[in-house]
Design a protein around this motif. Structure first.
Motif, short mmCIF file in Angstrom:
data_model
loop_
_atom_site.label_atom_id
_atom_site.label_comp_id
_atom_site.label_asym_id
_atom_site.label_seq_id
_atom_site.Cartn_x
_atom_site.Cartn_y
_atom_site.Cartn_z
N ALA A 3 -41.93 10.00 29.66
CA ALA A 3 -41.09 9.03 29.58
C ALA A 3 -40.04 8.84 30.74
O ALA A 3 -39.63 7.79 31.07
CB ALA A 3 -40.77 8.95 28.04
N VAL A 4 -39.53 10.17 30.49
CA VAL A 4 -38.02 9.79 31.53
C VAL A 4 -38.69 9.60 33.02
O VAL A 4 -37.72 8.93 33.77
CB VAL A 4 -37.29 11.36 31.49
N LEU A 5 -39.85 10.07 33.39
CA LEU A 5 -40.22 9.87 34.91
C LEU A 5 -40.53 8.47 34.95
O LEU A 5 -40.44 7.95 35.85
CB LEU A 5 -41.52 10.79 35.03
N MET A 6 -41.34 7.75 33.84
CA MET A 6 -41.39 6.59 33.72
C MET A 6 -39.92 5.49 33.82
O MET A 6 -39.88 4.56 34.71
CB MET A 6 -42.35 6.10 32.75
N LEU A 7 -39.06 6.07 33.25
CA LEU A 7 -37.87 5.24 33.20
C LEU A 7 -37.24 5.38 34.60
O LEU A 7 -36.67 4.34 35.00
CB LEU A 7 -36.92 5.93 32.08
N GLY B 239 -38.55 5.47 37.28
CA GLY B 239 -39.63 4.91 38.25
C GLY B 239 -40.08 5.82 39.11
O GLY B 239 -40.15 5.68 40.20
N TYR B 240 -40.49 7.01 38.79
CA TYR B 240 -40.95 8.19 39.73
C TYR B 240 -42.45 7.28 40.33
O TYR B 240 -43.24 7.01 39.77
CB TYR B 240 -41.48 9.22 38.79
N LYS C 248 -43.33 9.63 46.50
CA LYS C 248 -42.02 10.48 47.09
C LYS C 248 -41.80 11.93 46.33
O LYS C 248 -42.34 12.16 45.58
CB LYS C 248 -41.11 9.46 46.49
N PRO C 249 -41.00 12.52 47.06
CA PRO C 249 -40.66 14.08 46.53
C PRO C 249 -40.12 14.15 45.27
O PRO C 249 -39.64 12.95 44.89
CB PRO C 249 -40.05 14.71 47.54
N LEU C 250 -40.49 15.05 44.37
CA LEU C 250 -39.81 15.33 42.99
C LEU C 250 -39.13 16.40 43.18
O LEU C 250 -40.01 17.65 43.34
CB LEU C 250 -40.67 15.02 41.71
N LYS D 231 -32.85 9.09 43.78
CA LYS D 231 -32.83 8.65 42.36
C LYS D 231 -32.47 9.98 41.38
O LYS D 231 -33.10 11.14 41.79
CB LYS D 231 -34.06 8.10 41.90
N PHE D 232 -31.86 10.12 40.30
CA PHE D 232 -31.77 11.07 39.58
C PHE D 232 -32.05 10.80 38.17
O PHE D 232 -31.67 9.61 37.57
CB PHE D 232 -30.33 11.76 39.63
N ALA D 233 -32.36 11.55 37.35
CA ALA D 233 -32.51 11.51 35.73
C ALA D 233 -31.87 12.94 35.25
O ALA D 233 -32.44 14.08 35.50
CB ALA D 233 -33.91 11.52 35.51
N LEU D 234 -31.02 12.84 34.65
CA LEU D 234 -30.28 13.89 33.89
C LEU D 234 -30.24 13.96 32.45
O LEU D 234 -29.74 12.89 31.88
CB LEU D 234 -28.57 13.85 34.54
#
Ligand SMILES: C[S@@+](CC[C@H](N)C(=O)[O-])C[C@H]1O[C@@H](n2cnc3c(N)ncnc32)[C@H](O)[C@@H]1O
Length: 406
Positions: free
Chosen positions: A201-205, A207-208, A212-214, A360-363
């Motif tokens: 869900a976090v990856l979807m939110l 916009g993964y 692109k690299p993760l 982009k970041f997700a924390l």
């Protein structure tokens, strides 16, 4: 009795395989809309799909239920509604329950568990309700025509879900079996692993985009990395696991369609040549355990694992493209004190601002209030994680002047 077999299979075809039924894809609170989006993106013949608290309701055929199990990344389980009725006393419950065609859904050899929730109803004693269900089911599925089919060797325990509100019983069968967040890959735990459904869900939110690299620089057991690697390799969420529906009587007739669906899914899988996912952690044992868990696994091709302190990482040493950095830092009673978490989050924010321009970041953080000092702009999304509510802060680090479009 053998002559009854074609008639029985015809009933299964009509009532279970061909019939449009109501299904419920259960999610963690807050993930309902994402799950609906996922369902709507699948090639299903469903209609009336809508969110409701705790999941998504839809009408579809058995094959849609199979596909939902195989592909949904945010759902915990998919339930098939098999009946609703009113009952205000045990005698009435036994009668109505015995009228449900259990033999079409369960085998005599099935081990059956019950999950019963009752409120605002005259019958509320869940153990007594389960007893009545158990005896009604066994009176219907021990018939000789059923036992002719023998035991299905892939059978998983079967859970019957019963919800009772205002004396109305809603009865469902769990088509998934083990919770769908268990993808069948991870064999190790870590101090605070995320659920795969939450990570997806976090990856979807965020916009993964698999192109692109993760970077997953506090990877722990690697939940974010594994989800991203599955997405980057186009692997369906349930590819490595089994489901309860493969033990249903209907699966004998539906097996070919299931195998076809899996074969189609298999054709879409392609492992990237360069690992698009970099996982790292400050704890060497954690890194070694993660390496061990995916060693010999095809998914390993998509993930590079490094033992590294996040604060020493310079992304340009790994890639010249900006991507997505996902961080689930240690928090919670076992790991840090509240003051310690705030200081750590401030350091993380400062590090992102300095070294990750354009990323982009997700924390993941325990509470929105802890984000006050972080020197970045972001949107917050509440996420339920292991019974706790946490927050995903998602944003983009401002690009440097030479990264900005002219
Ligand atoms: C909450 S756990 C991550 C859980 C992970 N998302 C999972 O699904 O298993 C936090 C991880 O951060 C790591 N960690 C803490 N400080 C770190 C640092 N400065 N650099 C890299 N990793 C760090 C810990 O070793 C731990 O494995």
């Amino acid at each position: 009795m053998l002559s009854d077999r074609p008639a029985f299979e015809k009933r299964i075809k009509r009532h279970v395989i061909g019939r449009f039924r109501e299904y419920f894809a259960g999610t963690a609170p807050g993930l309902e809309s994402l799950c609906l989006q996922e369902l709507q993106a699948l090639p299903l013949t469903i209609h009336k799909a809508q969110t409701c608290p705790g999941g998504v309701l839809f009408h579809g055929r058995l094959i849609d239920c199979y596909r939902a199990n195989l592909y949904l990344r945010t759902a915990n389980r998919v339930l098939m509604r098999i009946g609703t009725f009113k009952a205000a006393g045990f005698h009435e419950l036994e009668k109505k329950c015995s009228e449900l065609p259990w033999e079409l859904f369960l085998e005599p050899s099935h081990e059956i568990a019950f999950r019963i929730r009752a409120k605002k109803s005259r019958l509320f004693h869940t153990a007594a309700i389960a007893d009545r269900f158990r005896s009604s089911i066994s009176s219907r599925i021990s018939s000789p025509q059923q036992t002719l089919h023998g035991r299905n060797e892939r059978q998983q325990p079967q859970t019957v879900f019963v919800r009772v509100v205002d004396n109305r019983f809603t009865v469902s069968l769990d088509s998934s079996g083990v919770n769908l967040h268990k993808r069948g890959i991870k064999t190790i735990g870590s101090t605070a692993p995320l659920r795969e459904t939450t990570a997806a869900a976090v990856l979807m939110l965020a916009g993964y985009k698999p192109a692109k690299p993760l970077l997953d620089p506090m990877c722990g057991s690697g939940t974010f990395s594994l989800e991203a690697a599955m997405l980057a390799s186009n692997i369906p969420a349930g590819w490595f696991r089994d489901f309860a529906f493969t033990g249903w009587p209907a699966h004998r007739q539906a097996r070919k369609r299931w195998e076809h669906m899996k074969a189609e899914g298999g054709k879409q899988i392609s492992f990237p040549k360069q690992p698009p996912v970099l996982a790292s952690d400050i704890d060497r044992r954690v890194c070694n355990a993660f390496k061990k868990a995916i060693s010999g696994h095809e998914l390993g091709a998509a993930i590079e694992i490094l033992h590294r302190d996040f604060f020493d990482i310079q992304p340009q040493n790994f890639t010249h493209r900006s991507g997505l950095v996902v961080i689930n830092p240690p928090y919670g009673r076992r790991i840090e004190t509240p003051g310690g978490i705030r200081t750590l989050l401030l350091r993380i924010g400062t590090k992102l601002l300095r070294d990750f321009p354009g990323w982009k970041f997700a924390l993941m953080v325990p509470a929105k209030s802890m984000l006050q000092q972080i020197p970045l702009s972001f949107r917050t999304f509440p996420i339920f994680h292991g019974g706790l509510q946490v927050v995903a802060a998602i944003g983009t680090v401002p690009p440097t002047a030479d990264q900005s479009p002219p």
